[in-house]
Design a protein around this motif. Structure first.
Motif, PDB file in Angstrom:
ATOM      1  N   ILE A   1       0.869  -1.182   0.000  1.00 47.72           N
ATOM      2  CA  ILE A   1       0.000   0.000   0.000  1.00 47.72           C
ATOM      3  C   ILE A   1       0.899   1.223   0.000  1.00 47.72           C
ATOM      4  CG2 ILE A   1      -1.612   1.394   1.353  1.00 47.72           C
ATOM      5  CD1 ILE A   1      -2.772  -1.248   2.397  1.00 47.72           C
ATOM      6  N   ILE A   2       0.547   2.200  -0.813  1.00 44.32           N
ATOM      7  CA  ILE A   2       1.292   3.455  -0.902  1.00 44.32           C
ATOM      8  C   ILE A   2       0.356   4.593  -0.517  1.00 44.32           C
ATOM      9  CG2 ILE A   2       2.541   5.013  -2.441  1.00 44.32           C
ATOM     10  CD1 ILE A   2       3.113   2.428  -4.168  1.00 44.32           C
ATOM     11  N   VAL A   3       0.767   5.388   0.443  1.00 44.92           N
ATOM     12  CA  VAL A   3      -0.051   6.502   0.929  1.00 44.92           C
ATOM     13  C   VAL A   3       0.440   7.780   0.259  1.00 44.92           C
ATOM     14  CG1 VAL A   3      -0.834   7.798   2.937  1.00 44.92           C
ATOM     15  CG2 VAL A   3      -0.410   5.332   3.127  1.00 44.92           C
ATOM     16  N   GLY A   4      -0.320   8.278  -0.702  1.00 48.23           N
ATOM     17  CA  GLY A   4       0.031   9.523  -1.371  1.00 48.23           C
ATOM     18  C   GLY A   4       0.405   9.330  -2.821  1.00 48.23           C
ATOM     19  N   ALA A   5      -0.302  10.039  -3.711  1.00 44.32           N
ATOM     20  CA  ALA A   5      -0.045   9.942  -5.149  1.00 44.32           C
ATOM     21  C   ALA A   5       0.744  11.140  -5.642  1.00 44.32           C
ATOM     22  CB  ALA A   5      -1.361   9.809  -5.915  1.00 44.32           C
ATOM     23  N   GLY A   6       1.833  11.436  -4.936  1.00 42.75           N
ATOM     24  CA  GLY A   6       2.794  12.425  -5.407  1.00 42.75           C
ATOM     25  C   GLY A   6       3.887  11.729  -6.202  1.00 42.75           C
ATOM     26  N   PRO A   7       4.974  12.440  -6.526  1.00 43.19           N
ATOM     27  CA  PRO A   7       6.008  11.833  -7.368  1.00 43.19           C
ATOM     28  C   PRO A   7       6.691  10.632  -6.731  1.00 43.19           C
ATOM     29  CG  PRO A   7       6.723  13.973  -6.531  1.00 43.19           C
ATOM     30  CD  PRO A   7       5.265  13.855  -6.230  1.00 43.19           C
ATOM     31  N   SER A   8       6.923  10.670  -5.415  1.00 42.10           N
ATOM     32  CA  SER A   8       7.596   9.533  -4.768  1.00 42.10           C
ATOM     33  C   SER A   8       6.675   8.322  -4.691  1.00 42.10           C
ATOM     34  CB  SER A   8       8.093   9.922  -3.372  1.00 42.10           C
ATOM     35  OG  SER A   8       7.030  10.301  -2.528  1.00 42.10           O
ATOM     36  N   GLY A   9       5.403   8.547  -4.343  1.00 38.79           N
ATOM     37  CA  GLY A   9       4.468   7.429  -4.250  1.00 38.79           C
ATOM     38  C   GLY A   9       4.202   6.778  -5.587  1.00 38.79           C
ATOM     39  N   LEU A  10       4.010   7.589  -6.621  1.00 30.90           N
ATOM     40  CA  LEU A  10       3.732   7.042  -7.948  1.00 30.90           C
ATOM     41  C   LEU A  10       4.970   6.377  -8.533  1.00 30.90           C
ATOM     42  CD1 LEU A  10       1.471   9.927  -9.257  1.00 30.90           C
ATOM     43  CD2 LEU A  10       0.744   7.591  -8.725  1.00 30.90           C
ATOM     44  N   ALA A  11       6.160   6.922  -8.238  1.00 30.45           N
ATOM     45  CA  ALA A  11       7.393   6.271  -8.693  1.00 30.45           C
ATOM     46  C   ALA A  11       7.536   4.898  -8.041  1.00 30.45           C
ATOM     47  CB  ALA A  11       8.600   7.141  -8.373  1.00 30.45           C
ATOM     48  N   THR A  12       7.195   4.808  -6.752  1.00 31.64           N
ATOM     49  CA  THR A  12       7.231   3.523  -6.060  1.00 31.64           C
ATOM     50  C   THR A  12       6.296   2.531  -6.746  1.00 31.64           C
ATOM     51  OG1 THR A  12       7.626   4.680  -3.964  1.00 31.64           O
ATOM     52  CG2 THR A  12       6.967   2.376  -3.831  1.00 31.64           C
ATOM     53  N   ALA A  13       5.073   2.961  -7.021  1.00 31.56           N
ATOM     54  CA  ALA A  13       4.082   2.077  -7.641  1.00 31.56           C
ATOM     55  C   ALA A  13       4.537   1.608  -9.017  1.00 31.56           C
ATOM     56  CB  ALA A  13       2.739   2.800  -7.725  1.00 31.56           C
TER      57      ALA A  13
END
Length: 548
Positions: free
Chosen positions: A11-23
């Motif tokens: 689970i990733i909390v936050g759809a900023g650049p770091s979260g979306l890069a993780t996904a």
């Protein structure tokens, strides 16, 4: 009503650049290994990008590492930087253009792009979804779910349909329990869950105090005859005579300019108003030449995590990690955090995928920390470790000279480490020690008031919900902050959330206009009594930034 639950691998909390890069990197690895991986991204904004604000000059190297064919796929990096200019503003009218050789090389922007980070995140979300990532906007991760062994096991989203008095409306829906083997917290600066995790796992025990700034941004539509696509202007000096920081003006595409001011939150005069400093800044001829007769389209404000290398907490803990500005990976010597956020997310994804498929999960923290220690991200942040402390210790001019020497001559390796160990909120002096600052009324042409500015942020909150700006002690604003500091919340908040009003018996009352909040987190950082706790409101609340 029973709480529903769902289970995911990550689970990733936050759809900023770091979260979306993780996904994206997780999905890429799963695709390469031909294996199934369930990944969910929860985003508190009404849509991806709604809460995203960045000045907007970006290095593209990290994006190229993540998505090598980003140009062919239509990433919205459309305006390359064509010219750099740095000015020292001596006063309200005078300025000096600084030669390139006396500005830190980290501030040079040739080869970079002027971007809307909100639009880049919308594009990144499309890339993630095309790889099978589930993204849920409008769902605020309100609390952390812990496993029986104390490790993080996921998050609980906020309840919907709760009235201001705590009762349940007809629309009430309890939040969902989202379980995961690993949870990545990519909330951005001063994430409320990240703050809890840093305290619970003592992640900052070896770090110096974290430091912050508040950044303002407006987008203006200007006369095409004045537009110089790709011109990047940075300034130091006026109007910040009692604070460190600087201003910027970027000529983006479509005859638009991005204009803003960054004010370090370690200032000591409680009468200082960062918002009003920004408004008067725009009257300087350097800015007014472009903005006079132009149309202001948007306004926003956001805190910036700027402590850098010395203030960086341990990012990994049992069951998950912090990435991007939630940890503090911004490189303040470049005034850039987009590329470092992407790098931290990509790094987290690679460690997590390895753990899920190759090694024992009990080794996650050590694996993550070892990977970080050997990373290009650490090397970059180490070279910038003195930039912020130098400005704090020596001021804009001497600190700037130190930074130019270290970056241009020693390439960030001078051999000493400056540290600032005092938290920003402790820097405030008493009102009795400081002089009040008089700000002129806005002219509604170049300068504006807070409420008309908040209107342009498209902020929206259901007023019949519990106040998300929580006071540990409701008496402190009037009993302590007002007599000691002239209650600075009235001034450091960029959205008119906090006011001292007259009560029924003529006594002062601390009023919270929570519906105005643009989720900048400044109050959580700068309150001298550390009495204000920023908590997530109902999902989809807050600003709705179109192109910030």
């Amino acid at each position: 009503m029973e709480r529903e639950s769902m289970e995911f691998d990550v689970i990733i909390v936050g759809a900023g650049p770091s979260g979306l890069a993780t996904a994206i990197r997780l999905a890429q690895q799963a695709q390469e290994a031909d294996t199934e991986l369930s990944v969910c991204v929860v985003e508190k904004g009404s849509e991806v990008g709604a809460h995203i604000l960045s000045g907007g000059v970006m290095e593209s190297d990290a994006l190229s590492e993540l998505i090598p064919d980003w140009q062919e796929k239509g990433a919205p990096l459309n305006q390359p930087v064509t010219e750099d200019a740095t000015y020292l503003l001596r006063d309200e009218t005078a300025s000096i253009k600084l030669p390139e050789f006396i500005t830190p090389r980290t501030m040079h922007n040739k080869g970079n792009y002027i971007v809307s980070l909100a639009n880049l995140c919308r594009w990144l979300a499309e890339q993630a979804e095309s790889l099978g990532i589930e993204i849920f906007p409008g769902f605020a991760a309100a609390n952390i779910h812990y496993n029986d062994d104390g490790s993080v096991g996921g998050v609980i989203t906020g309840d919907m349909g709760v009235a201001a008095d705590g009762s349940h409306k007809d629309s009430y829906m309890p939040g969902m329990l989202l379980k995961a083997r690993y949870t990545v917290f990519a909330e951005g600066c001063r994430g409320h869950l990240g703050k809890m995790l840093i305290e619970k796992f003592a992640l900052d025990k070896e770090a110096t105090a974290q430091h912050y700034a508040i950044g303002f941004k407006e987008i203006w539509q200007i006369d095409p005859a004045k537009h110089q696509p790709g011109l990047v202007i940075h300034t130091a000096g006026w109007p910040l005579t009692e604070a460190s920081g600087g201003s910027y003006l970027y000529h983006a595409e479509n005859n638009q300019v991005f204009v803003g001011l960054i004010v370090d939150l370690n200032y000591d005069n409680p009468y200082l108003s960062p918002f009003d400093e920004f408004q008067r800044m725009k009257h300087h001829p350097l800015f007014a030449q472009y903005l006079t007769g132009a149309e202001r389209l948007t306004y926003g404000a956001r805190a910036i995590t700027k402590g850098g290398f010395n203030s960086l907490p341990q990012m990994a803990f049992p069951g998950g990690c912090l990435v991007g500005c939630n940890a503090g990976t911004l490189n303040f010597s470049k005034i850039k955090g987009i590329h470092t956020a992407i790098k931290s997310g990509k790094m987290a994804a690679e460690v997590i995928f390895k753990q899920l498929n190759e090694t024992s999960p009990t080794e996650f923290c050590a694996d993550f920390n070892q990977t970080y220690q050997q990373s290009a991200l650490r090397k970059e942040l180490f070279k910038a470790r003195n930039f912020g402390p130098a400005l704090h210790k020596f001021g804009n001019l001497l600190g700037g000279a130190f930074n130019t020497l270290e970056q241009n001559v020693f390439n960030g390796n001078m051999g000493l480490t400056l540290k600032d160990t005092v938290p920003d909120y402790k820097k405030l002096k008493s009102a009795a020690e400081c002089r009040p600052i008089s700000y002129e009324k806005p002219d509604n042409k170049l300068s504006f008031d807070k409420l008309s500015s908040v209107y342009l942020a498209n902020t929206n909150h259901d007023e019949d919900q519990p106040c998300h700006l929580q006071l540990k002690d409701p008496q402190i604003p009037i009993r302590v902050n007002l007599p000691s500091y002239a209650e600075p919340a009235q001034r450091y908040c960029p959205a008119g959330v906090y006011e001292i009003v007259e009560g029924d018996e003529k006594e002062p009352v601390f009023q919270i206009n929570a519906a105005n909040c643009v989720h900048c987190k400044t109050c959580d950082i700068k309150d001298p009594s550390q009495n204000i706790r920023w908590f997530v409101p109902e999902g989809a609340s807050g600003p709705n930034y179109p192109n910030m």
